[in-house]
Design a protein around this motif. Sequence first.
Motif, short mmCIF file in Angstrom:
data_model
loop_
_atom_site.label_atom_id
_atom_site.label_comp_id
_atom_site.label_asym_id
_atom_site.label_seq_id
_atom_site.Cartn_x
_atom_site.Cartn_y
_atom_site.Cartn_z
N LEU A 241 34.55 27.31 47.36
CA LEU A 241 33.51 28.29 47.68
C LEU A 241 34.11 29.68 47.86
O LEU A 241 33.55 30.68 47.41
N SER A 242 35.28 29.72 48.48
CA SER A 242 35.95 31.01 48.68
C SER A 242 36.31 31.64 47.35
O SER A 242 36.15 32.85 47.15
N GLU A 243 36.78 30.83 46.42
CA GLU A 243 37.18 31.32 45.11
C GLU A 243 35.99 31.78 44.29
O GLU A 243 36.08 32.76 43.53
N ALA A 244 34.85 31.07 44.44
CA ALA A 244 33.69 31.36 43.61
C ALA A 244 32.68 32.28 44.27
O ALA A 244 31.64 32.59 43.68
N HIS A 245 32.94 32.72 45.48
CA HIS A 245 31.93 33.47 46.24
C HIS A 245 31.54 34.75 45.48
O HIS A 245 32.39 35.48 44.97
N PRO A 246 30.25 35.02 45.40
CA PRO A 246 29.79 36.23 44.68
C PRO A 246 30.39 37.53 45.21
O PRO A 246 30.56 38.49 44.45
N ARG B 73 33.35 38.12 45.91
CA ARG B 73 34.60 38.40 45.19
C ARG B 73 34.31 39.14 43.89
O ARG B 73 35.03 40.05 43.50
N ALA B 74 33.26 38.67 43.19
CA ALA B 74 32.88 39.34 41.95
C ALA B 74 32.44 40.78 42.21
O ALA B 74 32.79 41.71 41.47
N ARG B 75 31.67 40.96 43.27
CA ARG B 75 31.22 42.31 43.61
C ARG B 75 32.42 43.20 43.98
O ARG B 75 32.48 44.38 43.58
N ALA B 76 33.35 42.65 44.75
CA ALA B 76 34.51 43.43 45.19
C ALA B 76 35.37 43.86 44.01
O ALA B 76 36.02 44.91 44.06
N ARG B 77 35.36 43.07 42.95
CA ARG B 77 36.15 43.42 41.77
C ARG B 77 35.38 44.35 40.84
O ARG B 77 35.88 44.73 39.79
N GLY B 78 34.17 44.70 41.23
CA GLY B 78 33.40 45.63 40.43
C GLY B 78 32.88 45.05 39.14
O GLY B 78 32.63 45.80 38.18
N LEU B 79 32.70 43.74 39.11
CA LEU B 79 32.23 43.10 37.89
C LEU B 79 30.74 43.35 37.69
O LEU B 79 30.00 43.59 38.65
N PRO B 80 30.27 43.31 36.45
CA PRO B 80 28.86 43.55 36.15
C PRO B 80 27.96 42.53 36.85
O PRO B 80 28.40 41.45 37.27
N ALA B 81 26.68 42.86 36.93
CA ALA B 81 25.70 42.01 37.62
C ALA B 81 25.65 40.61 37.03
O ALA B 81 25.42 39.63 37.74
N GLU C 257 25.82 37.07 39.05
CA GLU C 257 24.82 36.00 38.95
C GLU C 257 25.48 34.66 38.64
O GLU C 257 25.09 33.62 39.18
N VAL C 258 26.49 34.67 37.76
CA VAL C 258 27.22 33.44 37.44
C VAL C 258 27.92 32.91 38.69
O VAL C 258 27.90 31.71 38.98
N ALA C 259 28.53 33.81 39.45
CA ALA C 259 29.23 33.41 40.67
C ALA C 259 28.25 32.84 41.69
O ALA C 259 28.56 31.86 42.38
N GLU C 260 27.07 33.43 41.77
CA GLU C 260 26.06 32.92 42.69
C GLU C 260 25.63 31.51 42.32
O GLU C 260 25.46 30.64 43.17
N ALA C 261 25.44 31.28 41.02
CA ALA C 261 25.05 29.95 40.55
C ALA C 261 26.15 28.93 40.82
O ALA C 261 25.88 27.78 41.22
N LYS C 262 27.39 29.35 40.60
CA LYS C 262 28.51 28.44 40.84
C LYS C 262 28.63 28.11 42.33
O LYS C 262 28.85 26.95 42.70
N ALA C 263 28.47 29.10 43.17
CA ALA C 263 28.55 28.87 44.62
C ALA C 263 27.43 27.94 45.06
O ALA C 263 27.63 27.06 45.91
N ALA C 264 26.25 28.12 44.49
CA ALA C 264 25.12 27.24 44.83
C ALA C 264 25.42 25.81 44.41
O ALA C 264 25.11 24.85 45.14
N ALA C 265 26.03 25.64 43.24
CA ALA C 265 26.38 24.29 42.76
C ALA C 265 27.42 23.65 43.66
O ALA C 265 27.36 22.44 43.94
N ILE C 266 28.39 24.43 44.13
CA ILE C 266 29.43 23.91 45.02
C ILE C 266 28.81 23.47 46.35
O ILE C 266 29.12 22.40 46.87
N ASN C 267 27.93 24.29 46.89
CA ASN C 267 27.26 23.94 48.14
C ASN C 267 26.40 22.69 47.97
O ASN C 267 26.37 21.81 48.85
#
Length: 231
Positions: A183-188, A190-198, A202-212
């Motif tokens: 969850l720490s690795e996939a947390h959205p 992290r993507a936001r902090a790296r300045g990645l596009p929306a 969204e992919v990170a959010e879906a992955k985090a939801a799947a992990i939970n």
Amino acid sequence: MSFWRKIAGLAARNLDEAECDVCPPGLPGEDPAFSTAVTALGAKLAKADGEAQTGEWLAFSEVFHADEGSEGNVRRLYQLARQTTRGFEGYARRLQKRYHACPQLLEDVVDGLFHIAGADGVVTGDELAYLQRVSELFGQSPLVFRRLKATHLGAEAGDPYAVLGARHDASDADLRAAWRAMLSEAHPDRARARGLPAEFVEVAEAKAAAINAAFDAAMRERRALSLQGAA
């Protein structure tokens, strides 16, 4: 004299020799009761799907080695035991009684039996039921059997343990640690902090939801198994 030679006499007299309830000293291969039970379980597994194939004998020989001078005697016992699946539960119970203090050894036996079952390229439902019953009689938890099954047949679709990258029989603490690490690795964030596009967020959010969801499913299953065991 190898243990495979010792079981030749047992084949002619009585296949049911494992009566001691203390794990015997020395290597299991030196124990005729162990070799007799394992040979019988492998042979009867070969019959579980209705027809004992030559390939299953070859697979048995790959897993449970006999020296050249003893192979004929081992095959004789194997041929005798494979005539029917009847009696396999007795062998499994006796092996568990004799080696209950050696759970890894019993797990190795089930692992070897899975190899035999897959010798013809497919594990049938009857063979899987046989393997599961042996595992139960060995006193193994459903999660241990599930791990062994996944090792040989692959994880089932939607298996939460595959999502979490954890062993099926991991402790609750280890399972929780695996969940937190993923969850720490996939947390959205992290993507936001790296300045990645929306889209990446969204992919990170879906992955985090799947992990939970996977962690919640695994814990629900564990609670259900615990309640079944307590019943």
